[in-house]
Design an enzyme around this catalytic site. Structure first.
Site, PDB file in Angstrom:
ATOM      1  N   ALA A  75      -1.579   1.756  14.507  1.00 12.41           N
ATOM      2  CA  ALA A  75      -1.800   2.135  13.099  1.00 12.41           C
ATOM      3  C   ALA A  75      -3.087   1.497  12.609  1.00 12.41           C
ATOM      4  O   ALA A  75      -3.581   0.526  13.192  1.00 12.41           O
ATOM      5  CB  ALA A  75      -0.648   1.656  12.226  1.00 12.41           C
ATOM      6  N   TYR A 141      -2.192   1.567   2.370  1.00 12.78           N
ATOM      7  CA  TYR A 141      -1.685   1.071   3.651  1.00 12.78           C
ATOM      8  C   TYR A 141      -0.163   0.920   3.585  1.00 12.78           C
ATOM      9  O   TYR A 141       0.570   1.462   4.428  1.00 12.78           O
ATOM     10  CB  TYR A 141      -2.350  -0.265   4.008  1.00 12.78           C
ATOM     11  CG  TYR A 141      -1.625  -0.997   5.104  1.00 12.78           C
ATOM     12  CD1 TYR A 141      -1.587  -0.479   6.398  1.00 12.78           C
ATOM     13  CD2 TYR A 141      -0.940  -2.185   4.857  1.00 12.78           C
ATOM     14  CE1 TYR A 141      -0.887  -1.127   7.403  1.00 12.78           C
ATOM     15  CE2 TYR A 141      -0.247  -2.837   5.849  1.00 12.78           C
ATOM     16  CZ  TYR A 141      -0.228  -2.309   7.123  1.00 12.78           C
ATOM     17  OH  TYR A 141       0.477  -2.947   8.116  1.00 12.78           O
ATOM     18  N   PHE A 169       5.759  -9.911   7.753  1.00 16.11           N
ATOM     19  CA  PHE A 169       4.947 -10.587   6.746  1.00 16.11           C
ATOM     20  C   PHE A 169       3.601 -10.885   7.432  1.00 16.11           C
ATOM     21  O   PHE A 169       3.089 -10.010   8.120  1.00 16.11           O
ATOM     22  CB  PHE A 169       5.730 -11.763   6.159  1.00 16.11           C
ATOM     23  CG  PHE A 169       6.768 -11.250   5.163  1.00 16.11           C
ATOM     24  CD1 PHE A 169       7.800 -10.411   5.592  1.00 16.11           C
ATOM     25  CD2 PHE A 169       6.657 -11.499   3.808  1.00 16.11           C
ATOM     26  CE1 PHE A 169       8.708  -9.850   4.694  1.00 16.11           C
ATOM     27  CE2 PHE A 169       7.564 -10.951   2.903  1.00 16.11           C
ATOM     28  CZ  PHE A 169       8.591 -10.130   3.340  1.00 16.11           C
ATOM     29  N   ASN A 170       2.998 -12.053   7.285  1.00 17.27           N
ATOM     30  CA  ASN A 170       1.644 -12.202   7.830  1.00 17.27           C
ATOM     31  C   ASN A 170       1.650 -12.690   9.278  1.00 17.27           C
ATOM     32  O   ASN A 170       1.850 -13.884   9.528  1.00 17.27           O
ATOM     33  CB  ASN A 170       0.831 -13.143   6.948  1.00 17.27           C
ATOM     34  CG  ASN A 170       0.412 -12.474   5.666  1.00 17.27           C
ATOM     35  OD1 ASN A 170       1.255 -11.986   4.907  1.00 17.27           O
ATOM     36  ND2 ASN A 170      -0.883 -12.421   5.421  1.00 17.27           N
ATOM     37  N   SER A 283      -9.007  -6.658  -4.249  1.00 14.56           N
ATOM     38  CA  SER A 283      -8.093  -5.686  -4.858  1.00 14.56           C
ATOM     39  C   SER A 283      -6.990  -5.299  -3.872  1.00 14.56           C
ATOM     40  O   SER A 283      -7.207  -5.264  -2.662  1.00 14.56           O
ATOM     41  CB  SER A 283      -8.845  -4.457  -5.351  1.00 14.56           C
ATOM     42  OG  SER A 283      -9.194  -3.647  -4.286  1.00 14.56           O
ATOM     43  N   GLY A 284      -5.814  -5.070  -4.411  1.00 15.30           N
ATOM     44  CA  GLY A 284      -4.675  -4.682  -3.571  1.00 15.30           C
ATOM     45  C   GLY A 284      -3.855  -5.855  -3.069  1.00 15.30           C
ATOM     46  O   GLY A 284      -2.892  -5.659  -2.334  1.00 15.30           O
ATOM     47  N   ASP A 285      -4.228  -7.085  -3.424  1.00 14.18           N
ATOM     48  CA  ASP A 285      -3.510  -8.275  -2.955  1.00 14.18           C
ATOM     49  C   ASP A 285      -2.398  -8.689  -3.918  1.00 14.18           C
ATOM     50  O   ASP A 285      -2.682  -9.089  -5.048  1.00 14.18           O
ATOM     51  CB  ASP A 285      -4.476  -9.469  -2.835  1.00 14.18           C
ATOM     52  CG  ASP A 285      -5.187  -9.523  -1.494  1.00 14.18           C
ATOM     53  OD1 ASP A 285      -4.764  -8.819  -0.563  1.00 14.18           O
ATOM     54  OD2 ASP A 285      -6.156 -10.297  -1.391  1.00 14.18           O
TER      55      ASP A 285
END
Ligand code: UFG
Length: 329
Positions: A75, A141, A169-170, A283-285
């Site tokens: 992906a 995403y 998660f991360n 942005s997007g965080d």
């Protein structure tokens, strides 16, 4: 037992899983078009080079091999890029993903483990995040990953498909034996960027935002070691082998760590006074993402082994010191 198809098996998390699965005695076939993946990460495992969105390629692969399960890592995965180019994300992650699901159906492959993400939750309505949190992705995403989950759930009701969604998660760290690591181009993830700064390959690491509603003002994330994630996929396969029903599981360590804490931990691990500089928010965080992985522990019997950020960073540091240019060297 048939073979396990690992899409994206030349990528970061996929390569760690493929290596582990093969070492545990599974017959693995990596599917990767090597646009983002690294041939060096495939090692001596069999590679079918092609695109998961290509039905003819998939028919060839599924027709020529007895396939028991698909582990779908392939992906696009950059939040910022998805904000700038959403169509690219829907095309690859959703339309390409649908071709894979249709091919599995045509060839009677039932078991699927899918790389989902905590980004399906968006800005969480409660912490820690459980699988019952509302799913409101705040970037394309996350939306593309949620779309894939929905498609697979719908197909599971009309066919024999049994998907398991692992919402990472991360992901962080590298193979403790030093064979595999993290190499994205461009690199956007915090820990590799901090470590590149420690190596002197960057002048400073940027801290994106210092006014979030967190203890020190920087974003909080739940870092989970890539080898622990690889093990979770084997647990998910065992669950499907035992007849498990479609389900979703969060995959995190359950501990929040701020951007500033990551930098501090990296200073301790590397012994280098890593330069850090304040920068605007990206942005997007979302501000804080912390997992409850109780469901995966209870139902899959999964236990993450790397339980502190320094140990995670240490494995990434060892790989990076040995491979400062990543797989390109
Ligand atoms: N960050 C910085 N400076 C940098 C890079 C990152 O301050 O140079 C911050 C980010 O703002 C974020 C944190 O460090 O707060 C972690 O950022 P990463 O880019 O390493 O990871 P993300 O949290 O953005 O991304 C991860 C996964 C995605 C997933 C996402 C969910 O890589 O697949 O979590 O938000 F979708």
């Amino acid at each position: 037992m048939g073979k396990i198809v690992v899409t994206g098996g030349a990528g970061y998390i996929g390569s760690h899983f493929a290596d582990l699965a093969a070492r545990k005695g599974n017959e693995v076939v990596i599917v990767d078009d090597l646009r983002l993946g690294h041939i060096q990460a495939v090692g001596d495992l069999p590679l079918a080079k092609g695109d998961v969105g290509d039905p003819e390629f998939l028919d060839g692969l599924f027709g020529a091999n007895k396939i028991d399960a698909v582990i779908h890592f392939a992906a696009y995965s950059q939040v910022a890029e998805s904000m700038q180019n959403p169509a690219k994300y829907y095309q690859n992650n959703v339309c390409g993903g649908l071709e894979l699901l249709k091919a599995m159906d045509r060839h009677g492959v039932e078991k699927l483990v899918f790389s989902s993400t905590c980004a399906v939750y968006g800005e969480p309505d409660a912490l820690p995040i459980t699988e019952n949190n509302a799913m409101n992705p705040i970037n394309p995403y996350g939306a593309s990953k949620l779309c894939f989950e929905r498609m697979a759930m719908d197909l599971s009701r009309s066919s024999n498909l049994r998907p398991v969604f692992l919402r990472y998660f991360n992901a962080a760290g590298a193979d403790p034996e030093g064979k595999l690591g993290e190499d994205h181009n461009p690199e956007t993830h915090l820990i590799p960027l901090v470590l590149r700064t420690a190596l002197g390959l960057r002048e400073a690491v940027m801290i994106f935002g210092d006014d979030y509603p967190t203890e020190d003002g920087s974003c909080v994330r739940d870092y989970i070691h890539v080898t622990d994630l690889a093990h979770a996929h084997l647990k998910a396969l065992e669950y499907l082998d035992a007849g498990g029903a479609p389900d979703a599981f969060n995959m995190g360590g359950g501990q929040g760590c701020s951007v500033l804490q990551v930098v501090e931990a990296a200073r301790r691990v590397t012994g280098v006074a890593i330069n850090a500089r304040k920068a605007p928010r990206r942005s997007g965080d979302p501000s804080t993402l912390i997992s409850s992985s109780k469901k995966a522990m209870d139902i899959l019997g999964w236990r993450p082994e790397f339980d502190n950020i320094e140990r995670i960073i240490e494995t990434a540091w060892n790989w990076m010191k040995a491979n400062p240019e990543g797989y390109r060297a």
